[in-house]
Design an enzyme around this catalytic site. Sequence first.
Site, PDB file in Angstrom:
ATOM      1  N   HIS A  94       0.841  -1.194   0.000  1.00 22.72           N
ATOM      2  CA  HIS A  94       0.000   0.000   0.000  1.00 22.72           C
ATOM      3  C   HIS A  94       0.877   1.244   0.000  1.00 22.72           C
ATOM      4  O   HIS A  94       1.855   1.324   0.734  1.00 22.72           O
ATOM      5  CB  HIS A  94      -0.897   0.026   1.249  1.00 22.72           C
ATOM      6  CG  HIS A  94      -1.746   1.251   1.323  1.00 22.72           C
ATOM      7  ND1 HIS A  94      -2.908   1.381   0.598  1.00 22.72           N
ATOM      8  CD2 HIS A  94      -1.588   2.412   2.003  1.00 22.72           C
ATOM      9  CE1 HIS A  94      -3.437   2.577   0.840  1.00 22.72           C
ATOM     10  NE2 HIS A  94      -2.654   3.222   1.685  1.00 22.72           N
ATOM     11  N   ASP A 129     -14.470   3.788   9.183  1.00 24.56           N
ATOM     12  CA  ASP A 129     -13.425   4.673   8.648  1.00 24.56           C
ATOM     13  C   ASP A 129     -14.016   5.623   7.616  1.00 24.56           C
ATOM     14  O   ASP A 129     -13.698   6.809   7.596  1.00 24.56           O
ATOM     15  CB  ASP A 129     -12.292   3.849   8.017  1.00 24.56           C
ATOM     16  CG  ASP A 129     -11.350   4.749   7.239  1.00 24.56           C
ATOM     17  OD1 ASP A 129     -10.743   5.630   7.881  1.00 24.56           O
ATOM     18  OD2 ASP A 129     -11.250   4.621   6.001  1.00 24.56           O
ATOM     19  N   ARG A 188     -13.647  13.949   9.328  1.00 26.75           N
ATOM     20  CA  ARG A 188     -12.309  14.569   9.452  1.00 26.75           C
ATOM     21  C   ARG A 188     -12.096  15.608   8.361  1.00 26.75           C
ATOM     22  O   ARG A 188     -11.493  16.660   8.575  1.00 26.75           O
ATOM     23  CB  ARG A 188     -11.219  13.495   9.374  1.00 26.75           C
ATOM     24  CG  ARG A 188     -11.124  12.640  10.641  1.00 26.75           C
ATOM     25  CD  ARG A 188     -10.304  11.390  10.390  1.00 26.75           C
ATOM     26  NE  ARG A 188      -8.971  11.675   9.920  1.00 26.75           N
ATOM     27  CZ  ARG A 188      -8.232  10.827   9.183  1.00 26.75           C
ATOM     28  NH1 ARG A 188      -8.703   9.636   8.861  1.00 26.75           N
ATOM     29  NH2 ARG A 188      -7.022  11.162   8.792  1.00 26.75           N
ATOM     30  N   SER A 228      -6.786   4.702   9.957  1.00 24.44           N
ATOM     31  CA  SER A 228      -7.638   4.714   8.761  1.00 24.44           C
ATOM     32  C   SER A 228      -7.050   3.795   7.685  1.00 24.44           C
ATOM     33  O   SER A 228      -7.729   2.915   7.146  1.00 24.44           O
ATOM     34  CB  SER A 228      -7.732   6.155   8.257  1.00 24.44           C
ATOM     35  OG  SER A 228      -8.231   6.210   6.952  1.00 24.44           O
ATOM     36  N   LYS A 264      -8.367  -0.545   6.632  1.00 28.49           N
ATOM     37  CA  LYS A 264      -8.750  -1.056   5.305  1.00 28.49           C
ATOM     38  C   LYS A 264      -7.808  -2.169   4.860  1.00 28.49           C
ATOM     39  O   LYS A 264      -8.227  -3.154   4.259  1.00 28.49           O
ATOM     40  CB  LYS A 264      -8.760   0.093   4.289  1.00 28.49           C
ATOM     41  CG  LYS A 264      -9.979   0.984   4.489  1.00 28.49           C
ATOM     42  CD  LYS A 264      -9.910   2.270   3.712  1.00 28.49           C
ATOM     43  CE  LYS A 264      -8.907   3.228   4.282  1.00 28.49           C
ATOM     44  NZ  LYS A 264      -9.028   4.610   3.970  1.00 28.49           N
TER      45      LYS A 264
HETATM   46  N1  URA Z   1      -5.561   7.652   3.324  1.00 35.28           N
HETATM   47  C1  URA Z   1      -6.493   7.028   4.080  1.00 35.28           C
HETATM   48  O1  URA Z   1      -7.026   6.007   3.700  1.00 35.28           O
HETATM   49  N2  URA Z   1      -6.794   7.600   5.270  1.00 35.28           N
HETATM   50  C2  URA Z   1      -6.230   8.716   5.735  1.00 35.28           C
HETATM   51  O2  URA Z   1      -6.557   9.164   6.814  1.00 35.28           O
HETATM   52  C3  URA Z   1      -5.275   9.344   4.925  1.00 35.28           C
HETATM   53  C4  URA Z   1      -4.950   8.783   3.707  1.00 35.28           C
END
Ligand code: URA
Length: 433
Positions: A82, A161, A168, A183, A187
């Site tokens: 990632h 999230d 946010r 966050s 995922k």
């Molecule tokens: N990418 C994400 O998935 N979450 C964040 O908070 C920042 C970048």
Amino acid sequence: MRMIDIIERKRNGESLSEQEIAYFIEGYLDESIPDYQVSALLMAIYYQDMSQEEIAYLTKYMVASGDTIDLSSIQGHKVDKHSTGGVGDKTTFIVGPLVGAAGIPVAKMSGRGLGHTGGTIDKLESITGFKVELTNQQFIDNVNRHKLAVVGQTGNLAPADKKLYALRDVTATVDSIPLIASSIMSKKIASGADGIVLDVKTGSGAFMKSLEDSQRLAEAMVTIGNQLGRQTIAVISDMNQPLGFEVGNANEVKEAMQVLQGEKIADLRELAVELAAQMTLIAGIYDHYDTAVQALEAKLDNGEALACFKDFIEAQGGDSAFIDDFNLLPQPSYNIEVKAHTDGYIHEMAAEKIGLAAMHLGAGRATKEDTIDHSVGITLKKKIGDSIVKGDTLAILHSNKDQADEVGEIVKQAYTISQSPAEPRQMIYRVVK
Ligand code: URA
């Protein structure tokens, strides 16, 4: 338990318990806790930070808020990669087949991009016939057979999230390390891989501008992954200028193919090999880093990684003929040169400006509803450390409009040219384990 007490404790700099974190995540999702109280808690977290233990609990309950993908019918040790996001990042197209050729199954779910250029899925749609939707069984069969499959995100991964991120975004609490780390990792963990390699970008074109912040983010994510049972390694890499020379969609796919064909596009190849090496070490394919790097370099030079990519494209309905003839990729109507207005050396490049220019050409989306033009983008002819003389081509704009003066101006402004020589940037800063 009361939300006001949780907010107050965090506001005062105390650590939240597992029960308190579970309470607020579950209450936010079932709407028993309102946005305004969660906003207050996010701001308290922003200022007071979280301990590593709190971040791990936050991630755990965000994962538990939705589906988790079961990859158990894929044979082998599944390792995912990632990137925290940068301009010109096409490493997935190199790393995926490279580790696939080394025997690691890569089952990748990717998103569409909102921003400068498309995401991985959008870029793959530059390829004629390529299908980004497969049934679950096809997805698993393709990974078992070809070691690599990439599909659009399905399922309801980490819905807490999604909801928190939207909040946010409008409460100025995006750039908080515990919130970013939880966050991203929620995922990744919900996506089901056994191990995770993170490419944490640092520099002017990255979320994290300083090496210190990037290190903190990397350490937070590595600790979460390991605490939640996924071996995780982070590579901190440079994003003070775009990665490689191509920024867009079809042209980024082309550049990745050039690396798979053995071309030594220095920064891109170095980063791809580094990420792939860390993935093979997690999977236990090689015992030592140097052996891994040597073996992976060979797989780029002898065509094994390219063969894996070709099988993957064909298995998802794509026409692989473009690999031997890049003219089969979507082509722009105009190629417009941006010229240097002075002699000197390239000292800095504002990666974000280059990304913005690509978006103006149509390579990215400003809103979810926008469509992407796969044929447009930017080819950089000069990067940090290069010398130039007035009139040299700095970049080529690939456009479907014959006039691109404003975009050309943005690209020019992205370059800082000075009179003294500049060192080329280093690509890899640190590896965090
Ligand atoms: N990418 C994400 O998935 N979450 C964040 O908070 C920042 C970048």
